[in-house]
Design a protein around this motif. Structure first.
Motif, PDB file in Angstrom:
ATOM      1  N   LYS A   2       0.813  -1.218   0.000  1.00  0.00           N
ATOM      2  CA  LYS A   2       0.000   0.000   0.000  1.00  0.00           C
ATOM      3  C   LYS A   2       0.841   1.261   0.000  1.00  0.00           C
ATOM      4  O   LYS A   2       0.570   2.204  -0.747  1.00  0.00           O
ATOM      5  CB  LYS A   2      -0.939   0.015   1.206  1.00  0.00           C
ATOM      6  N   PHE A   3       1.874   1.309   0.866  1.00  0.00           N
ATOM      7  CA  PHE A   3       2.621   2.556   1.067  1.00  0.00           C
ATOM      8  C   PHE A   3       3.959   2.610   0.337  1.00  0.00           C
ATOM      9  O   PHE A   3       4.555   3.675   0.243  1.00  0.00           O
ATOM     10  CB  PHE A   3       2.836   2.810   2.565  1.00  0.00           C
TER      11      PHE A   3
ATOM     12  N   PRO B 277      -1.957   7.972   2.704  1.00  0.00           N
ATOM     13  CA  PRO B 277      -0.497   8.062   2.602  1.00  0.00           C
ATOM     14  C   PRO B 277       0.095   9.301   3.290  1.00  0.00           C
ATOM     15  O   PRO B 277       1.139   9.207   3.935  1.00  0.00           O
ATOM     16  CB  PRO B 277      -0.234   8.080   1.089  1.00  0.00           C
TER      17      PRO B 277
ATOM     18  N   GLU C 134       0.058   8.770   7.042  1.00  0.00           N
ATOM     19  CA  GLU C 134       1.042   7.762   7.422  1.00  0.00           C
ATOM     20  C   GLU C 134       2.465   8.303   7.322  1.00  0.00           C
ATOM     21  O   GLU C 134       3.311   7.996   8.157  1.00  0.00           O
ATOM     22  CB  GLU C 134       0.875   6.497   6.573  1.00  0.00           C
ATOM     23  N   ARG C 135       2.732   9.141   6.319  1.00  0.00           N
ATOM     24  CA  ARG C 135       4.069   9.717   6.177  1.00  0.00           C
ATOM     25  C   ARG C 135       4.433  10.539   7.414  1.00  0.00           C
ATOM     26  O   ARG C 135       5.563  10.485   7.899  1.00  0.00           O
ATOM     27  CB  ARG C 135       4.151  10.569   4.908  1.00  0.00           C
TER      28      ARG C 135
END
Length: 170
Positions: free
Chosen positions: A113-114, A142, A145-146
């Motif tokens: 996913k990432f 994203p 999450e980053r």
């Protein structure tokens, strides 16, 4: 620098640039982060080093973060022969085969996913806590999450910088 400067920090401050850069690379694989920390030597206190590290982390680009993450093995699969990886991921060492298998599957899904490994400050966490964290975070956007990864890297860097400041090379 005062006489209260930790011995390891004094050694770091006075090390030649290539030796200090190598030590910083062991803390964080981002060259941009390491260059910023190196350029601000000497540090009077460990807190000053932490402040510089935190500031450098906030300035890392997406590519710099990717470079930093590339230096971290997946949770549950520490680098063979690397005492830092093994120590930081010790919460997985006693995990059941079932939990290890589940972490492998979650790691792969997260990476798909990432585009990078699942990164968490694993020190002091159990295998179950790490599993629960990846389960929670896999649904993030994203961008969200980053920023979590940036924060987790900052925590990892502080632990590793503490080891340098205290003069513990492993």
């Amino acid at each position: 620098m005062s006489s209260s400067t930790p011995q390891g920090l004094t050694r770091f401050n006075t090390a030649d640039a290539s030796e200090a850069q190598a030590a910083l690379h062991e803390v964080c694989a981002s060259r941009a982060w390491g260059s910023k920390i190196l350029a601000q030597r000497p540090y009077a206190t460990t807190d000053a080093l932490f402040t510089a590290s935190d500031a450098a982390m906030t300035e890392l680009s997406a590519d710099d973060l990717a470079e930093a993450m590339a230096g971290h093995p997946p949770i549950g699969r520490p680098k063979p022969g690397d005492p830092t990886s093994n120590r930081e991921q010790s919460g997985m060492s006693g995990a059941s085969d079932e939990l290890k298998s589940e972490m492998l599957e979650l790691n792969l899904a997260y990476q798909e996913k990432f585009g990078h490994v699942f990164l968490i400050c694993a020190s002091g966490r159990t295998g179950e806590q790490m599993r629960d964290a990846v389960r929670d975070r896999i649904d993030h956007a994203p961008e969200q999450e980053r920023e979590i990864v940036r924060s987790e890297l900052g925590k990892i860097n502080r632990i590793r910088l503490t080891r340098i400041a205290e003069g513990d090379p492993s």
